[in-house]
Scaffold this active site. Structure first.
Site, mmCIF file in Angstrom:
data_model
loop_
_atom_site.group_PDB
_atom_site.id
_atom_site.type_symbol
_atom_site.label_atom_id
_atom_site.label_comp_id
_atom_site.label_asym_id
_atom_site.label_seq_id
_atom_site.Cartn_x
_atom_site.Cartn_y
_atom_site.Cartn_z
ATOM 1 N N PRO A 2 0.828 -1.210 0.000
ATOM 2 C CA PRO A 2 0.000 0.000 0.000
ATOM 3 C C PRO A 2 0.863 1.262 0.000
ATOM 4 O O PRO A 2 1.785 1.394 0.806
ATOM 5 C CB PRO A 2 -0.806 -0.130 1.292
ATOM 6 N N GLU A 3 0.571 2.165 -0.925
ATOM 7 C CA GLU A 3 1.298 3.423 -1.034
ATOM 8 C C GLU A 3 0.393 4.552 -0.543
ATOM 9 O O GLU A 3 -0.650 4.307 0.061
ATOM 10 C CB GLU A 3 1.764 3.619 -2.480
ATOM 11 N N LYS A 60 3.404 6.542 3.921
ATOM 12 C CA LYS A 60 2.723 5.246 3.902
ATOM 13 C C LYS A 60 2.312 4.785 5.293
ATOM 14 O O LYS A 60 1.879 3.637 5.458
ATOM 15 C CB LYS A 60 3.639 4.187 3.281
ATOM 16 N N ARG A 277 13.855 -3.230 -8.001
ATOM 17 C CA ARG A 277 12.425 -3.242 -8.320
ATOM 18 C C ARG A 277 12.233 -3.221 -9.832
ATOM 19 O O ARG A 277 13.002 -2.602 -10.563
ATOM 20 C CB ARG A 277 11.716 -2.027 -7.702
#
Length: 289
Positions: A2-3, A60, A277
Site C-alpha cells: 500500500p502506497e 505510507k 524493483r
C-alpha cells in the site's frame, strides 16, 4: 505494498468509525511478535484506556492519535490489512492481533455488540507490516526522517530539483526513497514517470528544472486520481470497509508485460530492474538521452 493513495483511502474509510472510540483491550492473534515493536504484554498494557481523537497519515504510515498525544503507528508492509469486525466473528487466518474498542455513538448492529464494542483486526499474510506505540516526541523524531509529500501544496519544485541534483542515483530509485518524498512506491513511481515522459534510469543530476516541475505535476495528478479511485488493488489491498480499489483499471504501464503496446504511441513497453524493483516504461516516450 500500500502506497500513499491506499493508506489515505484506509484512513478516510476508518476515521468515521474509529475517531472517538475508546480502546478497552487487545486480543492476541497468530504471530503478534512479528508485527509489534513492543513485546505483546507491554503492547497490550500500553494500548488500553486510550481514546482515539484523530486518524492521521504520514507517507505510507497510518497513525491513530490518542488524547494524550501518543500514537499507534501502523505500516502495512506488503500485505497488511485493517479490518473492522463484530466481536462475535471468527478472526480467520493471518490475523495477528485485534484492538477491542467501544464506540460512544451508535453503530450498525452488524459491527457492534449490545455494549457498542467492535474490533479492529490486523491481518497480514507475509507479516512484513509493523505496529508501534510512540509518544509525541517519538512521533516527531520518526516523521522528521520522512521527506515532504508530493501532494503538499507548499512543496517547491525548485527545492526538489536542488535535492535531486545532489544525487547520482536513477530517478526511479530516488522516488522510492522515503527520505526524499514520502508515500511513493513502485506503482505510482512508474505511472508518474510515464506521464512525465522521463526514463526511470535517468540520473537525478541530469534533470532540468522544467523536467522536475513536470514530474511533480505528474506525481500530483496520478496520486490524486488514485485517491479518487480508492487506490490500486493488484492482489491484497482493501480499504477500511473491505472494498477493493479501482485505479488498477487506469494503470498505463505498471505491471504490464514487456512488449505490451504503449497506450500513448504503440511502441512495445520495456521492463528493467532499478534499485531491486521492476520498472516498466516506454522506450520511445521516455528516452534515456
Amino acid at each position: 505494498m500500500p502506497e500513499l493513495p491506499e493508506v489515505e483511502t484506509i484512513r478516510r474509510t476508518l476515521a468515521p468509525v474509529l475517531i472517538g472510540a475508546l480502546v478497552i483491550g487487545a486480543l492476541r492473534g497468530e504471530h503478534p511478535e512479528d508485527i509489534l515493536l513492543d513485546p505483546w504484554p507491554v503492547f497490550a498494557r500500553r494500548v488500553r484506556r486510550h481514546r482515539i481523537v484523530a486518524l492521521e497519515r504520514r507517507g505510507k504510515y497510518l497513525a491513530a492519535r490518542f488524547e494524550d498525544g501518543d500514537r499507534l503507528v501502523i505500516h502495512l508492509g506488503m500485505t497488511g490489512e485493517l479490518r473492522l469486525s463484530h466481536p462475535a466473528t471468527a478472526p480467520g487466518k493471518h490475523c495477528h492481533l485485534a484492538l477491542v474498542l467501544r464506540s460512544l455513538r451508535p453503530l450498525p448492529p452488524s459491527l457492534v455488540d449490545q455494549r457498542q464494542r467492535f474490533l479492529l483486526r490486523y491481518l497480514d499474510i507475509r507479516r512484513f507490516g509493523r505496529i508501534a506505540l510512540l509518544d509525541q516526541a517519538g512521533w516527531e523524531t520518526f516523521t522528521a526522517r520522512l521527506g515532504p509529500e508530493p501532494l503538499d501544496p507548499t512543496l517547491d519544485p525548485r527545492a526538489l530539483w536542488s535535492r535531486l541534483r545532489e544525487r547520482r542515483t536513477a530517478i526511479k530509485a530516488a522516488l522510492l526513497d522515503q527520505a526524499l518524498l514520502a508515500g511513493i512506491g513502485n506503482i505510482y513511481a512508474d505511472e508518474a514517470l510515464f506521464q512525465a515522459r522521463l526514463h526511470p534510469a535517468r540520473r537525478c543530476q541530469t534533470l532540468s528544472l522544467d523536467e522536475v516541475e513536470r514530474l511533480l505535476v505528474a506525481l500530483r495528478t496520478v496520486l490524486s486520481a488514485a485517491i479518487e479511485n480508492a487506490g490500486t488493488t493488484i492482489r491484497d489491498y482493501r480499504d477500511g470497509q473491505g472494498r477493493a480499489g479501482s485505479f488498477q483499471s487506469r494503470l498505463q504501464v505498471y505491471g504490464k508485460p514487456a512488449g505490451t503496446p504503449c497506450p500513448r504511441c504503440g511502441t512495445g513497453l520495456a521492463r528493467i530492474r532499478i534499485a531491486g524493483r521492476s520498472s516498466v516504461f516506454c522506450p520511445r516516450c521516455q528516452p534515456l538521452h
